[in-house]
Design a protein around this motif. Sequence first.
Motif, short mmCIF file in Angstrom:
data_model
loop_
_atom_site.label_atom_id
_atom_site.label_comp_id
_atom_site.label_asym_id
_atom_site.label_seq_id
_atom_site.Cartn_x
_atom_site.Cartn_y
_atom_site.Cartn_z
N LYS A 42 0.84 -1.21 0.00
CA LYS A 42 0.00 0.00 0.00
C LYS A 42 0.87 1.25 0.00
CE LYS A 42 -4.01 -2.00 2.27
NZ LYS A 42 -4.83 -2.04 3.48
N LEU A 43 1.91 1.26 0.79
CA LEU A 43 2.82 2.40 0.85
C LEU A 43 3.49 2.63 -0.49
CD1 LEU A 43 4.43 4.58 2.39
CD2 LEU A 43 6.10 2.79 2.93
N LYS A 44 3.99 1.57 -1.12
CA LYS A 44 4.67 1.71 -2.41
C LYS A 44 3.69 2.19 -3.49
CE LYS A 44 8.73 0.62 -1.05
NZ LYS A 44 9.77 1.62 -0.97
N ARG A 45 2.47 1.69 -3.47
CA ARG A 45 1.46 2.14 -4.43
C ARG A 45 1.15 3.62 -4.23
NH1 ARG A 45 -1.72 -3.30 -3.70
NH2 ARG A 45 -0.82 -4.47 -5.44
N PHE A 46 1.05 4.02 -2.98
CA PHE A 46 0.82 5.43 -2.68
C PHE A 46 1.97 6.29 -3.19
CE2 PHE A 46 1.50 9.11 0.09
CZ PHE A 46 0.30 9.78 -0.11
N GLN A 47 3.20 5.82 -2.96
CA GLN A 47 4.37 6.58 -3.41
C GLN A 47 4.39 6.71 -4.93
OE1 GLN A 47 7.56 4.37 -1.57
NE2 GLN A 47 7.55 5.66 0.27
N VAL A 48 4.05 5.63 -5.63
CA VAL A 48 4.01 5.69 -7.10
C VAL A 48 2.94 6.68 -7.55
CG1 VAL A 48 3.37 4.38 -9.17
CG2 VAL A 48 4.99 3.40 -7.53
N ASP A 49 1.78 6.62 -6.94
CA ASP A 49 0.70 7.55 -7.29
C ASP A 49 1.11 9.00 -7.02
OD1 ASP A 49 -0.92 5.50 -8.12
OD2 ASP A 49 -2.07 5.40 -6.25
N GLU A 50 1.78 9.23 -5.91
CA GLU A 50 2.22 10.58 -5.56
C GLU A 50 3.27 11.08 -6.56
OE1 GLU A 50 2.30 14.12 -3.43
OE2 GLU A 50 0.87 12.47 -3.41
N LYS A 51 4.21 10.24 -6.92
CA LYS A 51 5.24 10.63 -7.89
C LYS A 51 4.60 10.90 -9.25
CE LYS A 51 8.74 9.74 -5.10
NZ LYS A 51 9.37 10.80 -4.38
N ARG A 52 3.63 10.09 -9.62
CA ARG A 52 2.92 10.28 -10.89
C ARG A 52 2.17 11.61 -10.88
NH1 ARG A 52 0.03 5.35 -11.45
NH2 ARG A 52 1.91 4.51 -12.39
N ARG A 53 1.54 11.93 -9.76
CA ARG A 53 0.81 13.19 -9.64
C ARG A 53 1.77 14.38 -9.74
NH1 ARG A 53 0.18 17.02 -6.46
NH2 ARG A 53 1.39 16.13 -4.78
N GLN A 54 2.92 14.28 -9.09
CA GLN A 54 3.91 15.36 -9.14
C GLN A 54 4.41 15.59 -10.57
OE1 GLN A 54 6.85 14.06 -6.32
NE2 GLN A 54 5.75 14.88 -4.56
N ASP A 99 13.79 14.85 -13.25
CA ASP A 99 14.05 14.28 -11.91
C ASP A 99 12.82 13.56 -11.39
OD1 ASP A 99 16.58 15.40 -12.04
OD2 ASP A 99 16.08 17.11 -10.75
N ALA A 100 11.65 14.17 -11.57
CA ALA A 100 10.40 13.57 -11.08
C ALA A 100 10.11 12.27 -11.82
CB ALA A 100 9.24 14.55 -11.25
N GLN A 101 10.38 12.23 -13.12
CA GLN A 101 10.15 11.01 -13.88
C GLN A 101 11.13 9.92 -13.45
OE1 GLN A 101 10.35 12.72 -17.82
NE2 GLN A 101 8.12 12.75 -18.01
N GLY A 102 12.35 10.30 -13.13
CA GLY A 102 13.32 9.33 -12.61
C GLY A 102 12.87 8.77 -11.27
N ALA A 103 12.39 9.64 -10.40
CA ALA A 103 11.89 9.19 -9.09
C ALA A 103 10.67 8.30 -9.26
CB ALA A 103 11.54 10.39 -8.22
N LEU A 104 9.82 8.62 -10.23
CA LEU A 104 8.65 7.79 -10.50
C LEU A 104 9.07 6.41 -10.98
CD1 LEU A 104 5.64 7.24 -10.94
CD2 LEU A 104 5.82 8.40 -13.15
N ALA A 105 10.03 6.36 -11.89
CA ALA A 105 10.52 5.07 -12.40
C ALA A 105 11.11 4.23 -11.26
CB ALA A 105 11.55 5.30 -13.50
N GLU A 106 11.85 4.89 -10.39
CA GLU A 106 12.46 4.18 -9.25
C GLU A 106 11.38 3.65 -8.31
OE1 GLU A 106 15.12 5.62 -5.55
OE2 GLU A 106 15.90 6.17 -7.54
#
Length: 138
Positions: free
Chosen positions: A9-21, A87-94
Amino acid sequence: MKSRDTLLKLKRFQVDEKRRQAAQIESMIAEFERMAGDLDREIAQEQERAGIHDVAHYAYPTYAKAAKVRRDNLMRSADELRGQLADAQGALAEAFEELKKIEILEERDTAREKLAEAARDQAEMDRIGLTPVELRAS
């Protein structure tokens, strides 16, 4: 398994947050480019109205000068945002890679549990099949 569910759940939230950013930055870039385009049109109109296209001319329209400065600032900001977007796309990919790793582990554990359950079921069926009929009836 409970901790892995929480981690998922945490990782999914992080991916969603990075995608939103990333989407927000893309939106800001598009808005800055739109505003710069509007300013380009206004500059051209002002130059046509005044009949002066040379920025160095003493009678060049003040509004056109100010609009050029604003347009240049917008384009500089859009360029800076492109760096942030990378940078945001790199963080999203990670973050997405981390999520996939956890999901693969979860799938592997689920498959392992299913195999263990199938083996228990088969062992129970084998036990029932090997038990004499007289003992099963009682």
